[in-house]
Design a protein around this motif. Structure first.
Motif, PDB file in Angstrom:
ATOM      1  N   ASP A  78      -9.775 -22.567 -15.748  1.00  9.76           N
ATOM      2  CA  ASP A  78     -10.642 -21.793 -15.709  1.00  9.76           C
ATOM      3  C   ASP A  78     -11.978 -22.262 -16.001  1.00  9.76           C
ATOM      4  O   ASP A  78     -12.244 -22.244 -17.274  1.00  9.76           O
ATOM      5  CB  ASP A  78     -10.221 -20.539 -16.730  1.00  9.76           C
ATOM      6  N   VAL A  79     -12.822 -22.766 -15.195  1.00 13.61           N
ATOM      7  CA  VAL A  79     -14.012 -23.230 -15.351  1.00 13.61           C
ATOM      8  C   VAL A  79     -14.933 -22.013 -16.120  1.00 13.61           C
ATOM      9  O   VAL A  79     -15.564 -22.586 -17.076  1.00 13.61           O
ATOM     10  CB  VAL A  79     -14.515 -23.897 -14.094  1.00 13.61           C
ATOM     11  N   PRO A  80     -15.225 -21.021 -15.716  1.00 19.16           N
ATOM     12  CA  PRO A  80     -15.949 -20.001 -16.266  1.00 19.16           C
ATOM     13  C   PRO A  80     -15.651 -19.753 -17.846  1.00 19.16           C
ATOM     14  O   PRO A  80     -16.481 -19.468 -18.533  1.00 19.16           O
ATOM     15  CB  PRO A  80     -15.643 -18.637 -15.394  1.00 19.16           C
ATOM     16  N   ARG A  81     -14.311 -19.822 -17.870  1.00 19.71           N
ATOM     17  CA  ARG A  81     -14.079 -19.657 -19.644  1.00 19.71           C
ATOM     18  C   ARG A  81     -14.407 -20.777 -20.187  1.00 19.71           C
ATOM     19  O   ARG A  81     -15.067 -20.694 -21.513  1.00 19.71           O
ATOM     20  CB  ARG A  81     -12.471 -19.557 -19.780  1.00 19.71           C
ATOM     21  N   CYS A  82     -14.361 -22.167 -19.846  1.00 17.74           N
ATOM     22  CA  CYS A  82     -14.987 -23.318 -20.343  1.00 17.74           C
ATOM     23  C   CYS A  82     -16.405 -23.044 -20.830  1.00 17.74           C
ATOM     24  O   CYS A  82     -17.032 -23.354 -21.600  1.00 17.74           O
ATOM     25  CB  CYS A  82     -14.821 -24.537 -19.600  1.00 17.74           C
ATOM     26  N   VAL A  83     -17.265 -22.541 -19.561  1.00 20.27           N
ATOM     27  CA  VAL A  83     -18.661 -22.361 -19.748  1.00 20.27           C
ATOM     28  C   VAL A  83     -18.793 -21.138 -20.851  1.00 20.27           C
ATOM     29  O   VAL A  83     -19.686 -21.526 -21.782  1.00 20.27           O
ATOM     30  CB  VAL A  83     -19.375 -21.621 -18.523  1.00 20.27           C
ATOM     31  N   ARG A  84     -18.058 -20.053 -20.640  1.00 16.64           N
ATOM     32  CA  ARG A  84     -18.490 -19.033 -21.822  1.00 16.64           C
ATOM     33  C   ARG A  84     -18.053 -19.418 -23.148  1.00 16.64           C
ATOM     34  O   ARG A  84     -18.767 -19.206 -24.040  1.00 16.64           O
ATOM     35  CB  ARG A  84     -17.508 -17.757 -21.474  1.00 16.64           C
ATOM     36  N   GLU A  85     -17.247 -20.205 -23.262  1.00 16.16           N
ATOM     37  CA  GLU A  85     -16.739 -20.484 -24.939  1.00 16.16           C
ATOM     38  C   GLU A  85     -17.200 -21.749 -25.494  1.00 16.16           C
ATOM     39  O   GLU A  85     -16.845 -22.054 -26.620  1.00 16.16           O
ATOM     40  CB  GLU A  85     -15.193 -20.552 -24.629  1.00 16.16           C
ATOM     41  N   SER A  86     -18.083 -22.467 -24.762  1.00 11.61           N
ATOM     42  CA  SER A  86     -18.652 -23.603 -25.368  1.00 11.61           C
ATOM     43  C   SER A  86     -20.111 -23.547 -25.546  1.00 11.61           C
ATOM     44  O   SER A  86     -21.173 -22.884 -25.008  1.00 11.61           O
ATOM     45  CB  SER A  86     -18.266 -24.874 -24.344  1.00 11.61           C
ATOM     46  N   GLU A  87     -20.504 -24.439 -26.557  1.00 11.98           N
ATOM     47  CA  GLU A  87     -22.018 -24.438 -27.177  1.00 11.98           C
ATOM     48  C   GLU A  87     -22.865 -25.585 -26.287  1.00 11.98           C
ATOM     49  O   GLU A  87     -23.824 -25.644 -25.972  1.00 11.98           O
ATOM     50  CB  GLU A  87     -22.030 -24.542 -28.451  1.00 11.98           C
ATOM     51  N   VAL A  88     -21.912 -26.524 -26.119  1.00 11.23           N
ATOM     52  CA  VAL A  88     -22.245 -27.858 -25.267  1.00 11.23           C
ATOM     53  C   VAL A  88     -21.358 -27.857 -24.164  1.00 11.23           C
ATOM     54  O   VAL A  88     -20.133 -27.878 -24.351  1.00 11.23           O
ATOM     55  CB  VAL A  88     -22.480 -29.190 -26.162  1.00 11.23           C
ATOM     56  N   ILE A  89     -21.787 -28.421 -23.016  1.00 15.75           N
ATOM     57  CA  ILE A  89     -20.994 -28.374 -21.844  1.00 15.75           C
ATOM     58  C   ILE A  89     -21.306 -29.832 -20.950  1.00 15.75           C
ATOM     59  O   ILE A  89     -22.468 -29.895 -20.473  1.00 15.75           O
ATOM     60  CB  ILE A  89     -21.146 -27.327 -20.582  1.00 15.75           C
ATOM     61  N   PHE A  90     -20.358 -30.571 -20.993  1.00 18.35           N
ATOM     62  CA  PHE A  90     -20.528 -31.796 -20.239  1.00 18.35           C
ATOM     63  C   PHE A  90     -20.185 -31.607 -18.749  1.00 18.35           C
ATOM     64  O   PHE A  90     -18.978 -30.990 -18.560  1.00 18.35           O
ATOM     65  CB  PHE A  90     -19.482 -32.924 -20.830  1.00 18.35           C
ATOM     66  N   ILE A  91     -20.817 -32.164 -17.836  1.00 20.34           N
ATOM     67  CA  ILE A  91     -20.636 -32.075 -16.336  1.00 20.34           C
ATOM     68  C   ILE A  91     -20.072 -33.507 -15.876  1.00 20.34           C
ATOM     69  O   ILE A  91     -20.862 -34.402 -16.272  1.00 20.34           O
ATOM     70  CB  ILE A  91     -21.695 -31.762 -15.451  1.00 20.34           C
ATOM     71  N   ALA A  92     -18.742 -33.613 -15.962  1.00 22.27           N
ATOM     72  CA  ALA A  92     -18.175 -34.836 -15.607  1.00 22.27           C
ATOM     73  C   ALA A  92     -17.336 -34.849 -14.425  1.00 22.27           C
ATOM     74  O   ALA A  92     -16.382 -35.804 -14.296  1.00 22.27           O
ATOM     75  CB  ALA A  92     -17.102 -35.250 -16.747  1.00 22.27           C
ATOM     76  N   VAL A  93     -17.611 -34.255 -13.421  1.00 19.60           N
ATOM     77  CA  VAL A  93     -17.098 -34.123 -12.060  1.00 19.60           C
ATOM     78  C   VAL A  93     -17.612 -35.540 -11.305  1.00 19.60           C
ATOM     79  O   VAL A  93     -18.343 -36.224 -11.547  1.00 19.60           O
ATOM     80  CB  VAL A  93     -17.253 -33.031 -11.210  1.00 19.60           C
TER      81      VAL A  93
END
Ligand code: NAD
Length: 436
Positions: free
Chosen positions: A69-84
């Motif tokens: 659930d990528v949207p959940r990861c966005v909503r629940e995090s203060e910092v977001i690493f894009i590592a694709v």
């Protein structure tokens, strides 16, 4: 801190596990359901020393969670690493479709002020493009960072935990303070965090990989000259590597470099130069020569056995692009093995970790064995492509009795030439005189 990592490949997984180990709550998201299923059971989908215990430990402690659930990861995090992934596009440039798609998802689900970090290797201007993409979907303010990763596969956990340096491109103080806090456990022994502007951080990663690729290709060309002149490239390497202006790393001649980074990053750098009218011919030559170098071992074998290898059985040791990984992206074996088959040979291959990947990546005719000596049984020659530790001091006497003729073509210069001579081998290596 609540950390989100999007993309759980070689980089994202290591970043997530290591940050969890220092006490952060990390939520890793990936669109690959199978991968996430494995990870939730504490099983690493890749082989990387020390990674699986970290996964298991932090899963058990509840600090590390995996989701599709990528949207959940966005909503629940203060910092977001894009590592694709940022693979090569058909024209050699970095294909940013995964990065841009993730940026869109972030924009759609950004629910508070956060720090967004490009961890993937991306060309200069990508963080700006990510910002633009996010802003298409939201008015919520956020902070952009570029934080290229320098870990080496095979030593990724160790490299992330004890980095030589951490490079962070920032555009404001909030992001700078937060990143300093996030990384402080990893720089306690004084290794620096180098803060800089975002374009310089993005460029640093490409410059580093291209520089290392150039060193390797340069030494491979010196090796070719050594073979013609009677010099020994190993001695030359020591001779120049002890000069502090040069240093000893990445001076080993061999069958060429592979992997998921050097080839694609050098191509992307060259392509960026082309787009901007800047001549990147040094990096271009390094890459072009590397493609030639990858077939040097087969060329040597053909010189010895002739170009018709039908009825010949060839043992190949090492399929991964380097030791201590199962990654075969752009590995030398992907060029050498099909070439051997094309020349009619029967190929019996061994690798300590990459056999499952090899079964997917190499032609069906290849036979695999789980013991390296088994590969040599009845073979007309042994080819060595990867310098796994267990290949470095093998029982050479046993190899000699197993082969139909004592012929070893060593793409990684593992053995002492004099010893090979004493044992009666024909021993062909890179940048050193043949033993016959
Ligand atoms: P990888 O291919 O192993 O992993 C990428 C992951 O991203 C995959 O699991 C894929 O499923 C996932 N993904 C793709 N699109 C997604 C999306 N929209 N949402 C969520 N997940 C998505 O790649 P990698 O080797 O980890 O490399 C990642 C980046 O880091 C690349 O830019 C690479 O150049 C860079 N890098 C790699 C290394 C290395 O040693 N592998 C070292 C330094 C930097």
């Amino acid at each position: 801190m609540r950390v989100g990592v999007i993309g759980t490949g070689y980089v994202g997984l290591v970043v997530g596990a290591c940050l969890a180990e220092t006490g952060h709550h990390v939520l890793c998201a990936d669109i690959d359901e199978k991968k996430i299923e494995f990870l939730n059971q504490g099983v690493s989908p890749i082989y990387e020393p020390g990674l699986e215990p970290l996964l298991k430990h932090n899963l058990a402690e509840g600090r590390l969670t995996f989701t599709t659930d990528v949207p959940r990861c966005v909503r629940e995090s203060e910092v977001i690493f894009i590592a694709v992934g940022t693979p090569s596009d058909t024209d050699g440039s970095a294909d940013l479709k995964h990065v841009v798609s993730v940026a869109g998802t972030i924009g759609e689900h950004l629910n508070e002020e956060k720090v967004i970090i490009t961890k993937s290797t991306v060309p200069v201007g990508t963080a700006a493009r990510v910002r633009e993409e996010i802003e298409k979907h939201t008015d919520q303010s956020f902070h952009m960072c570029a934080n290229p990763e320098f870990l080496k596969e095979g030593a990724a956990v160790e490299d992330f935990m004890k980095p030589d340096r951490i490079v962070i491109g920032v555009e404001d103080e909030t992001a700078r303070v937060l990143m300093e806090e996030l990384y402080s456990p990893f720089v306690r022994s004084g290794n620096p965090i180098l803060f800089m502007d975002i374009p310089s951080a993005e460029m640093t990663k490409y410059a580093a990989n291209a520089m290392l690729a150039v060193r390797i290709s340069f030494m491979n060309q010196i090796a070719a000259l050594c073979e013609q002149t009677g010099a020994d490239v190993d001695r030359v390497r020591k001779g120049i590597g002890s000069d502090p202006r040069i240093g000893p790393a990445f001076l080993y001649a061999g069958a060429g470099y592979g992997g998921s980074c050097f080839p694609k990053d050098v191509r992307a750098l060259v392509r960026r130069g082309d787009e901007l009218g800047v001549d990147m011919s040094v990096a271009r030559s390094a890459q072009e020569w590397n493609e030639v170098q990858k077939l040097v071992v087969t060329d040597k074998l053909v010189e010895e056995l002739g170009s018709d290898l039908s009825g010949r059985r060839i043992a190949v040791w090492g399929l991964a692009f380097k030791p201590e990984t199962d990654d075969m992206r752009e590995a030398v074996s992907l060029k050498v093995v099909p070439r051997l088959l094309e020349l009619g040979a029967e190929v019996i291959a061994h690798d300590p970790r990459a056999l499952d990947v090899a079964r997917r990546e190499l032609p069906d005719q290849v036979q695999y064995v789980s013991n390296e000596y088994e590969a040599c049984k009845g073979a007309d020659a042994l080819l060595i492509l990867t310098e796994w530790l267990q290949y470095r001091r093998p029982d050479l006497g046993r190899i000699k009795t197993l082969l139909t003729q004592p012929l070893v073509v060593d793409g990684r210069n593992l053995f002492d030439r004099e010893k090979m001579r004493e044992l009666g081998f024909t021993y062909l290596s890179i940048g050193r005189q043949d033993v016959r």
